[in-house]
Every structure is written in structure tokens, then in C-alpha cells.
Design an enzyme around this catalytic site. Structure first.
Site, short mmCIF file in Angstrom:
data_model
loop_
_atom_site.label_atom_id
_atom_site.label_comp_id
_atom_site.label_asym_id
_atom_site.label_seq_id
_atom_site.Cartn_x
_atom_site.Cartn_y
_atom_site.Cartn_z
N ASP A 28 -16.17 31.57 8.08
CA ASP A 28 -15.36 31.37 6.87
C ASP A 28 -15.36 32.61 5.97
OD1 ASP A 28 -15.04 28.65 7.67
OD2 ASP A 28 -16.91 28.12 6.66
N GLU A 195 -7.61 22.02 6.85
CA GLU A 195 -8.54 22.43 5.80
C GLU A 195 -8.42 23.93 5.55
OE1 GLU A 195 -12.38 21.35 7.27
OE2 GLU A 195 -12.26 22.63 9.03
#
Length: 308
Positions: A28, A195
Site C-alpha cells: 500500500d 477499496e
């Protein structure tokens, strides 16, 4: 290559990530070109793991954003483990947003810290920005900021009906009390597997990038990056065929190919006038280890993004 973004692209035709050296392990990633020169990347893992680079190619482990977790993080998991940070520069300082939660629940919170330098070890935490509880229809994780229409906005969301957005107070960097929670993207079927939103402005459009399907399973991950666009920051966002992202639409931007499995957890940063896509992939030639992917993000004549 001038493929329309909704055209299925053969795995062999996707570009490989920019070659990098040094500490490649990341998850991420959020990347920024620092005002002082060089680059910083923050990520899930550690107490917001940090990587530094002088040239964007050689990356070095730089420890963590924080020496120890702020005490309030333990309200959301028992290890004080933060996820999916987002770094930006505004009002003379760097802002680092992040999420704290536990796997499989939307009892979650987004927090913020600031720093004058943007370097690890210099961050001051300012607590909660926005929260969600199990009674909410959204999940307050995966934050990303954008300034639009003279206001500051934060997109966020993971599963639980997908991607949302809320207005922030520019001075505090926290959610405006009572501000509406806008709905930007979802899937038509449970578990609404979308997401990690990130919104960028290009031309007259706002482009919403998001990660679809499953992360965090090494070489079995099915993460992929899709996008839609809107002339209004609040939406509606549609793909190149006009299908709303609120109805499961989205143009495929990048998916797994070759050794680069489960591409996602993306963010976009600007460097010397060019847009770059930062993401993680699971390396099929290294036991599915998550690594940093960097690709130049270009824009086709029809306005849609393409990875180079």
C-alpha cells in the site's frame, strides 16, 4: 500503446514496473517527491514503514514514521498496527493520513499526523479524522486526499458498500462535523470487493482509481486497478462505456501479469510534471513477497489513463 482502457489487454502486453534496487518490499505505498529533494514512500507494515530514495530508483529502508504507536490506535486493534497511509503537502507542511482497524470489521478510524520535513521520525500525531462503527455502511480505512472546488476532500473505503468521500476542514485536516458522506463506487454483489481509492484531476475530469478483488494472499491475490471519471468531484463516476462505478463499472488500468501478481494498493504522485502510479505487487519469483511497483501514468487522446 493506444488500447482503449476497457479493451482486455493480454498479460504479456502490460508494462513491467520501473526497475528499482535496494529495499523493494512494500505494501500500500504512498510516494512523494520531497521539497528538500529525493523521495519518501510510506506504507502498511511497521509503525507506518518508511523508504527513502535520492533518485526514485535506489530505495533504502528508513524505519518508521513513528517511534511507537499513539495510544489511541489500540482502540482499533490490539497491536497498534496502522494501514494504507497517504502523504500530501499543503499549507507549508506534510500531512500523513492512515487507518487503524482489524481484519474483517468496520470498527475503524482514519488518523492524521503532520511534519515540516516529511521524513520518518518527525511526525506529530493529531488523532482521529473520521471513524466508522459496525452500524455504518462504510469502512473508514484507505484514506486519500484531494483539493477540489476550493475544498479539501478525503476519499476512503474498503468493502462495506465500497468507496466513500467526506469533506475535511482545511485548517485541522479533520472531517467537517455533520458533513455528508458521498458514495462514489461499489460492486453489485457481496462482499463489495473494491477499496483503496485515489482521485486525481486531469483536464476537466476527476479520475477515481481503486483496487478491485482480493489482496494480501501472495501469489493467490487477484487485486487489480480500475478507474472511472467525473466532471464533479462528488460524482457520478463512470467508465469509458458510461457504466457508473456505483453499478460495478470501471476501466481496467492494470492487473497481474507475469511475475507481477495482484497489482493494487495504488496511489498517484507527480514528479517533474509527470504522473506516476505507485502500487504493490506480489512477486511470483520471490514466494509472493509484496514489492514496490512504479510506472509512468500517461493519458490517451480520449482522456483515459494508460500505464507505461
Amino acid at each position: 500503446m493506444a488500447l482503449l482502457p476497457h479493451t482486455a489487454q493480454a498479460a504479456s502486453s502490460y508494462p513491467v514496473p520501473r526497475p528499482i534496487t535496494g529495499q523493494q518490499i512494500i505494501h500500500d505505498p504512498t510516494v512523494i517527491h520531497l521539497k528538500s529533494g529525493g523521495y519518501a514512500a510510506y506504507s502498511t507494515g511497521g509503525i507506518i514503514g518508511a523508504r527513502l530514495s535520492k533518485d526514485g530508483k535506489q530505495w533504502d529502508d528508513a524505519g518508521n514514521a513513528f517511534a511507537e504507536p499513539p495510544s489511541w490506535w489500540y482502540e482499533y486493534n490490539n497491536t497498534g498496527d496502522p494501514w494504507a497511509p497517504d502523504i500530501s503537502y499543503r499549507a507549508g507542511k506534510y500531512w500523513l493520513y492512515y487507518a487503524v482497524s482489524s481484519w474483517g470489521t468496520n470498527h475503524s478510524a482514519i488518523g492524521v499526523a503532520t511534519s515540516r520535513s516529511g521524513l520518518p521520525g518527525t511526525w506529530t500525531d493529531h488523532g482521529k479524522v473520521f471513524t466508522s462503527e459496525t452500524t455504518d455502511h462504510w469502512n473508514a480505512i484507505d484514506p486519500a486526499l484531494i483539493k477540489a472546488d476550493g475544498k479539501l476532500w478525503m476519499s476512503f473505503g474498503s468493502y462495506w458498500t465500497g468507496i466513500r468521500m467526506v469533506e475535511l476542514n482545511e485548517r485541522t485536516g479533520k472531517a467537517v462535523p455533520g458533513a455528508p458522506v458521498h458514495h462514489l463506487a461499489t460492486r453489485p454483489d457481496l462482499p463489495y470487493a473494491v477499496e483503496g481509492p485515489y482521485i486525481v484531476k486531469h483536464g476537466r475530469y476527476y479520475y477515481l482509481f481503486a483496487s478491485y478483488d482480493a489482496c494480501c494472499s501472495g501469489v493467490n491475490s487477484t487485486y487489480k486497478i480500475k478507474a472511472g471519471r467525473s466532471t464533479d468531484i462528488k460524482g457520478p463516476y463512470v467508465d469509458s462505456e458510461g457504466k457508473p462505478l456505483l453499478e460495478g463499472g470501471g476501466d481496467l488500468v492494470l492487473e497481474g501479469h507475469g511475475r507481477f501478481i495482484g497489482t493494487g494498493g495504488q496511489s498517484v504522485f507527480q514528479d517533474k510534471g509527470e504522473d506516476w502510479l505507485a502500487y504493490h505487487y506480489y512477486d511470483a519469483e520471490d514466494s509472493g513477497t509484496p514489492k514496490l511497483g512504479l510506472n509512468k501514468l500517461s493519458w490517451q487522446a480520449n482522456g483515459w489513463p494508460i500505464v507505461l
